[in-house]
Design a protein around this motif. Structure first.
Motif, PDB file in Angstrom:
ATOM      1  N   SER A  71     -51.026   2.714 -52.010  1.00  0.00           N
ATOM      2  CA  SER A  71     -49.585   2.505 -52.159  1.00  0.00           C
ATOM      3  C   SER A  71     -49.296   1.071 -52.612  1.00  0.00           C
ATOM      4  N   PHE A  72     -50.057   0.114 -52.072  1.00  0.00           N
ATOM      5  CA  PHE A  72     -49.900  -1.285 -52.482  1.00  0.00           C
ATOM      6  C   PHE A  72     -50.205  -1.447 -53.973  1.00  0.00           C
ATOM      7  N   GLN A  73     -51.288  -0.808 -54.410  1.00  0.00           N
ATOM      8  CA  GLN A  73     -51.675  -0.903 -55.822  1.00  0.00           C
ATOM      9  C   GLN A  73     -50.600  -0.307 -56.725  1.00  0.00           C
ATOM     10  N   ARG A  74     -50.113   0.879 -56.348  1.00  0.00           N
ATOM     11  CA  ARG A  74     -49.087   1.558 -57.159  1.00  0.00           C
ATOM     12  C   ARG A  74     -47.784   0.759 -57.170  1.00  0.00           C
ATOM     13  N   ALA A  75     -47.433   0.200 -56.004  1.00  0.00           N
ATOM     14  CA  ALA A  75     -46.189  -0.583 -55.914  1.00  0.00           C
ATOM     15  C   ALA A  75     -46.269  -1.819 -56.804  1.00  0.00           C
ATOM     16  N   PHE A  77     -48.056  -2.091 -59.534  1.00  0.00           N
ATOM     17  CA  PHE A  77     -47.969  -1.615 -60.909  1.00  0.00           C
ATOM     18  C   PHE A  77     -46.517  -1.304 -61.276  1.00  0.00           C
ATOM     19  N   LEU A  78     -45.809  -0.600 -60.367  1.00  0.00           N
ATOM     20  CA  LEU A  78     -44.420  -0.242 -60.636  1.00  0.00           C
ATOM     21  C   LEU A  78     -43.524  -1.473 -60.721  1.00  0.00           C
ATOM     22  N   GLN A  79     -43.832  -2.494 -59.912  1.00  0.00           N
ATOM     23  CA  GLN A  79     -43.047  -3.721 -59.972  1.00  0.00           C
ATOM     24  C   GLN A  79     -43.253  -4.418 -61.321  1.00  0.00           C
ATOM     25  N   PHE A  80     -44.473  -4.354 -61.811  1.00  0.00           N
ATOM     26  CA  PHE A  80     -44.773  -4.921 -63.128  1.00  0.00           C
ATOM     27  C   PHE A  80     -43.964  -4.197 -64.209  1.00  0.00           C
ATOM     28  N   VAL A  81     -43.909  -2.874 -64.108  1.00  0.00           N
ATOM     29  CA  VAL A  81     -43.137  -2.072 -65.075  1.00  0.00           C
ATOM     30  C   VAL A  81     -41.657  -2.445 -64.984  1.00  0.00           C
ATOM     31  N   GLU A 104     -30.299 -13.916 -60.353  1.00  0.00           N
ATOM     32  CA  GLU A 104     -30.505 -13.941 -58.903  1.00  0.00           C
ATOM     33  C   GLU A 104     -30.671 -12.515 -58.374  1.00  0.00           C
ATOM     34  N   MET A 105     -29.797 -11.651 -58.833  1.00  0.00           N
ATOM     35  CA  MET A 105     -29.826 -10.241 -58.410  1.00  0.00           C
ATOM     36  C   MET A 105     -31.119  -9.558 -58.863  1.00  0.00           C
ATOM     37  N   PHE A 106     -31.524  -9.908 -60.093  1.00  0.00           N
ATOM     38  CA  PHE A 106     -32.748  -9.343 -60.668  1.00  0.00           C
ATOM     39  C   PHE A 106     -33.975  -9.739 -59.845  1.00  0.00           C
ATOM     40  N   LEU A 107     -33.990 -10.992 -59.389  1.00  0.00           N
ATOM     41  CA  LEU A 107     -35.124 -11.461 -58.588  1.00  0.00           C
ATOM     42  C   LEU A 107     -35.113 -10.838 -57.189  1.00  0.00           C
ATOM     43  N   ILE A 108     -33.915 -10.709 -56.610  1.00  0.00           N
ATOM     44  CA  ILE A 108     -33.803 -10.063 -55.297  1.00  0.00           C
ATOM     45  C   ILE A 108     -34.295  -8.620 -55.406  1.00  0.00           C
ATOM     46  N   LEU A 109     -33.850  -7.949 -56.453  1.00  0.00           N
ATOM     47  CA  LEU A 109     -34.261  -6.544 -56.646  1.00  0.00           C
ATOM     48  C   LEU A 109     -35.759  -6.412 -56.868  1.00  0.00           C
ATOM     49  N   SER A 110     -36.350  -7.409 -57.560  1.00  0.00           N
ATOM     50  CA  SER A 110     -37.796  -7.333 -57.817  1.00  0.00           C
ATOM     51  C   SER A 110     -38.588  -7.437 -56.512  1.00  0.00           C
ATOM     52  N   ILE A 111     -38.072  -8.257 -55.569  1.00  0.00           N
ATOM     53  CA  ILE A 111     -38.751  -8.366 -54.261  1.00  0.00           C
ATOM     54  C   ILE A 111     -38.601  -7.046 -53.513  1.00  0.00           C
ATOM     55  N   LEU A 112     -37.365  -6.561 -53.494  1.00  0.00           N
ATOM     56  CA  LEU A 112     -37.100  -5.326 -52.751  1.00  0.00           C
ATOM     57  C   LEU A 112     -37.801  -4.128 -53.360  1.00  0.00           C
ATOM     58  N   SER A 113     -37.847  -4.092 -54.705  1.00  0.00           N
ATOM     59  CA  SER A 113     -38.429  -2.927 -55.375  1.00  0.00           C
ATOM     60  C   SER A 113     -39.886  -2.730 -54.947  1.00  0.00           C
ATOM     61  N   PHE A 114     -40.619  -3.836 -54.774  1.00  0.00           N
ATOM     62  CA  PHE A 114     -42.018  -3.723 -54.374  1.00  0.00           C
ATOM     63  C   PHE A 114     -42.145  -2.989 -53.040  1.00  0.00           C
ATOM     64  N   TRP A 115     -41.361  -3.450 -52.059  1.00  0.00           N
ATOM     65  CA  TRP A 115     -41.462  -2.843 -50.727  1.00  0.00           C
ATOM     66  C   TRP A 115     -40.910  -1.424 -50.719  1.00  0.00           C
ATOM     67  N   LEU A 116     -39.852  -1.197 -51.496  1.00  0.00           N
ATOM     68  CA  LEU A 116     -39.287   0.151 -51.556  1.00  0.00           C
ATOM     69  C   LEU A 116     -40.270   1.129 -52.202  1.00  0.00           C
ATOM     70  N   TYR A 118     -43.456   0.796 -52.252  1.00  0.00           N
ATOM     71  CA  TYR A 118     -44.563   0.940 -51.309  1.00  0.00           C
ATOM     72  C   TYR A 118     -44.228   1.968 -50.224  1.00  0.00           C
ATOM     73  N   VAL A 119     -43.062   1.818 -49.595  1.00  0.00           N
ATOM     74  CA  VAL A 119     -42.637   2.731 -48.528  1.00  0.00           C
ATOM     75  C   VAL A 119     -42.533   4.151 -49.066  1.00  0.00           C
ATOM     76  N   LEU A 120     -41.899   4.293 -50.242  1.00  0.00           N
ATOM     77  CA  LEU A 120     -41.724   5.622 -50.827  1.00  0.00           C
ATOM     78  C   LEU A 120     -43.068   6.270 -51.142  1.00  0.00           C
ATOM     79  N   TYR A 121     -43.933   5.536 -51.826  1.00  0.00           N
ATOM     80  CA  TYR A 121     -45.226   6.103 -52.235  1.00  0.00           C
ATOM     81  C   TYR A 121     -46.060   6.493 -51.014  1.00  0.00           C
ATOM     82  N   PHE A 122     -46.086   5.620 -50.020  1.00  0.00           N
ATOM     83  CA  PHE A 122     -46.881   5.874 -48.816  1.00  0.00           C
ATOM     84  C   PHE A 122     -46.385   7.118 -48.089  1.00  0.00           C
ATOM     85  N   ASN A 123     -45.060   7.187 -47.871  1.00  0.00           N
ATOM     86  CA  ASN A 123     -44.519   8.311 -47.102  1.00  0.00           C
ATOM     87  C   ASN A 123     -44.609   9.630 -47.856  1.00  0.00           C
ATOM     88  N   ILE A 124     -44.403   9.590 -49.183  1.00  0.00           N
ATOM     89  CA  ILE A 124     -44.498  10.823 -49.971  1.00  0.00           C
ATOM     90  C   ILE A 124     -45.940  11.335 -49.974  1.00  0.00           C
TER      91      ILE A 124
END
Lengths: 138, 66
Positions: A71-75, A77-81, A104-116, A118-124
């Motif tokens: 999930s970390f690896q996929r997250a 990769f997705l953050q890079f995309v 500022e919003m873009f950077l906040i979202l980039s941090i959050l997107s990684f964890w989101l 990760y959580v989504l991929y792991f739980n699914i």
């Protein structure tokens, strides 16, 4: 857990200026209070998200650790995309993703997107493997 | 890596849950090992072999590409 939706909703409403009139009528100068609400709501959302990310499964074995790593690896990769598309968007439209505080919003979202991600991929993944295991059991 | 965990387990009338409890993992881990979705660590392989009272190479075999 409750911190996540609660923090996010308050943060979004404050950013949209939902509380401006209410606070102004009652207090007057609201700049400090406005910032405090923004900071507290965003950090409560972040803390809630971290709790969700680092929560342990009932039986934390090596297979779960393997899914976490995947999930970390996929997250990542997705953050890079996400970064790639966001930068292309800014380059083409010559403006930041969302108005004045766009970067500022873009950077906040980039941090959050990684964890989101990760959580989504792991739980699914875990949900699907549990579902398949249960189907086979029957 | 191929394995015959399922065959060996069914031979001794053991459920996935019982095997999982025996080697202290979750049932989905046993499912993932049996279906080849996950290659277990050496520790888990040894625990499985010990449970079935077999040698490791009787249960786990290398394939050509490995």
């Amino acid at each position: 857990m409750i911190l996540i939706p609660f923090g996010l909703i308050i943060w979004c409403l404050t950013q949209l200026g939902y509380f401006n009139n209410i606070l102004k009528n009652q207090i007057g100068n609201t700049t400090n209070l406005y910032s405090a609400v923004l900071i507290i709501s965003f950090f409560s959302f972040l803390i809630g998200l971290y709790f969700l990310v680092f929560v342990k499964e009932k039986q934390e074995d090596e297979f779960i650790a393997h899914i976490r790593l995947l999930s970390f690896q996929r997250a990542t990769f997705l953050q890079f995309v996400y970064f790639l598309f966001a930068f292309i968007y800014m380059l083409i439209f010559k403006k930041e993703p969302s108005g004045d505080a766009g970067l500022e919003m873009f950077l906040i979202l980039s941090i959050l997107s990684f964890w989101l991600f990760y959580v989504l991929y792991f739980n699914i993944s875990l949900f699907l493997i549990k579902k398949k295991a249960n189907e086979e059991q029957r | 890596m191929k394995n015959s965990v399922k065959e060996k387990r069914l031979k001794i009338n053991m459920t996935q849950q019982e095997l999982a409890d025996e080697i202290a993992v979750s049932r989905q881990t046993i499912f993932a090992i049996e279906t080849g979705k996950y290659i277990p660590s050496a520790i888990l392989v040894l625990k499985i072999a010990k449970t079935f009272k077999k040698k490791v190479e009787d249960i786990f075999n290398l394939e050509k590409g490995d």
